[in-house]
Design a protein around this motif. Structure first.
Motif, short mmCIF file in Angstrom:
data_model
loop_
_atom_site.label_atom_id
_atom_site.label_comp_id
_atom_site.label_asym_id
_atom_site.label_seq_id
_atom_site.Cartn_x
_atom_site.Cartn_y
_atom_site.Cartn_z
N TYR A 226 1.47 48.01 -34.20
CA TYR A 226 -0.28 48.68 -34.39
C TYR A 226 -1.31 47.68 -34.48
N ASN A 247 -8.32 51.81 -32.43
CA ASN A 247 -6.90 51.41 -32.87
C ASN A 247 -5.84 51.95 -31.92
N TYR A 249 -1.31 51.70 -30.68
CA TYR A 249 0.01 51.26 -30.95
C TYR A 249 0.78 50.57 -29.39
#
Length: 402
Positions: A226, A247, A249
């Motif tokens: 992540y 943000n 992954y």
């Protein structure tokens, strides 16, 4: 910031280079024929040709032996066996710890020097011939510029001398016609020579060693992580002063190669990560309106670096660092305007853009049966000029290696 990152990378490299030892049990043979058991530093063949770092049983201090200080040394479990011999590797006869491969009516030794392997055939009457396997020379600048004619000429000359030395054995001479000679085949040639010419019943000793100890260990691994992009911009965006963040992954695969014989608890790694769909945003305050920007894209990240492990417990700290290249795939820029006069602009798309940088990280490694798992936190920073795209991110990654 760039200088700090580079300095930290140099510290990691220096730490790895000054790593302690790669200890393997074995023994040294003194010049008077006595055997002293203990632990030997199992390093590269080239380093072992010039020195033996030895800890006698019960002793804490290392003794460094050079050729001539002792008769030889050997690793346990039919491991590599080195003996002191005066051989002509560089044009002048010098003492080396030569790897002893076969002992009989014909002895076979090997010395590794500057990436090349030098095999020495020694007949029982003392006559000797040399065969050089020039791995590194074929890849050298000199070979690229001047060709490999001199190397091929040298090889033919050496093959002729070796065949003359083996002439009492037709089978051995016939086997030497193969120009692609491997270490194992050369050992078989010398053994066949012994069996054909030996008339007194003396034994031919082939110093077989565990070939697995001479091979590097390669680990395949998968990982998932992540990431928080603190700052991001691309080389295609219209306003280079804007800073995007978001943000996401990442998943990926990689390979890691242990370099235990070069530096203790150190390995090199190569990974390929994929972020299938990433969205980053940015706001810009205008005179009367607020502008909203969004980037949507997929990201490929190729990383190449090193991993250093510490300690001997089950939970081992690690540090890692290296360089990376990022490829943005199918980027889409969306812009809208809020405030008094709201409006949506036509999206802008482009195929790919790239940038490069360095990464640093730390974490822990734990064993999982014969495999291992890791968790580490990493900092990524691109080193491109501002106009070429920028990226700063923090990531937490878990990986599993076979």
């Amino acid at each position: 910031m760039k200088k700090s990152i580079i300095s930290f990378l140099l510290v990691i490299i220096a730490t790895a280079t000054m790593a302690q030892t790669n200890p393997k049990s074995g023994y040294v043979i003194t010049n008077t024929g006595d055997i002293i058991r203990g632990v030997i530093d199992f390093r590269t063949n080239e380093k072992l040709a010039t020195q033996c770092e030895f800890w006698a049983n019960g002793e804490k201090e290392v003794k460094v032996y050079h050729p001539g200080d002792i008769e030889g040394f050997r690793f346990d479990n039919n491991g590599k066996y080195f003996v002191a011999r005066r051989l002509n590797v560089t044009g002048v006869p010098e003492l080396y710890f030569a790897e002893f491969l076969v002992q009989g009516k014909m002895n076979l030794y090997c010395v590794t020097f500057k990436g090349d392997e030098y095999y020495f055939f020694e007949r029982e009457d003392g006559e000797m011939a040399e065969l050089t396997n020039r791995f590194k020379s074929y890849m050298s600048v000199d070979a690229a510029v001047n060709g490999t004619k001199e190397i091929i000429k040298e090889k033919k000359k050496q093959y002729g001398k070796v065949k003359m030395l083996l002439q009492q054995s037709k089978n051995a001479v016939a086997d030497m016609d193969d120009n692609k000679m491997t270490r194992k085949k050369l050992m078989n040639v010398v053994r066949d020579y012994h069996h054909e010419v030996c008339t007194d019943g003396s034994a031919c000793v082939v110093y077989e060693y565990n070939e697995k100890t001479d091979q590097v260990k390669t680990h395949l691994k998968a990982f998932a992580g992540y990431a928080n992009y603190v700052r991001e911009m691309t080389d295609m965006q219209s306003d280079q002063d804007m800073n995007f963040s978001g943000n996401t992954y990442e998943i990926g695969i990689g390979a890691e190669i242990d370099l235990e014989r070069t530096m203790k608890d150190f390995s090199v790694e190569a990974t390929l990560g994929l972020t299938p769909k990433y969205k980053s945003t940015c706001e810009e305050q205008g005179f009367e309106n607020v502008y909203y920007y969004t980037y949507e894209k997929s990201i490929l990240t190729l990383s190449l670096g090193g991993v250093k492990r510490f300690g001997n417990g089950k939970i081992r700290p690690i540090v890692r660092g290296g360089g990376f290249a990022v490829v943005h795939l199918s980027t889409k820029e969306t812009k809208s305007r809020g405030g008094k006069y709201p409006m949506k602009y036509e999206p802008i798309t482009w195929d790919t853009s790239t940038h490069f940088g360095v990464y640093l990280g730390a974490g822990v490694q734990v064993p999982v049966g014969k495999h291992f798992a890791r968790v580490h936190a990493d900092f990524y920073k691109s080193l491109e000029p501002k106009s070429m795209g920028q990226m700063t991110k923090w990531a937490i990654t878990a990986e599993f290696a076979l």
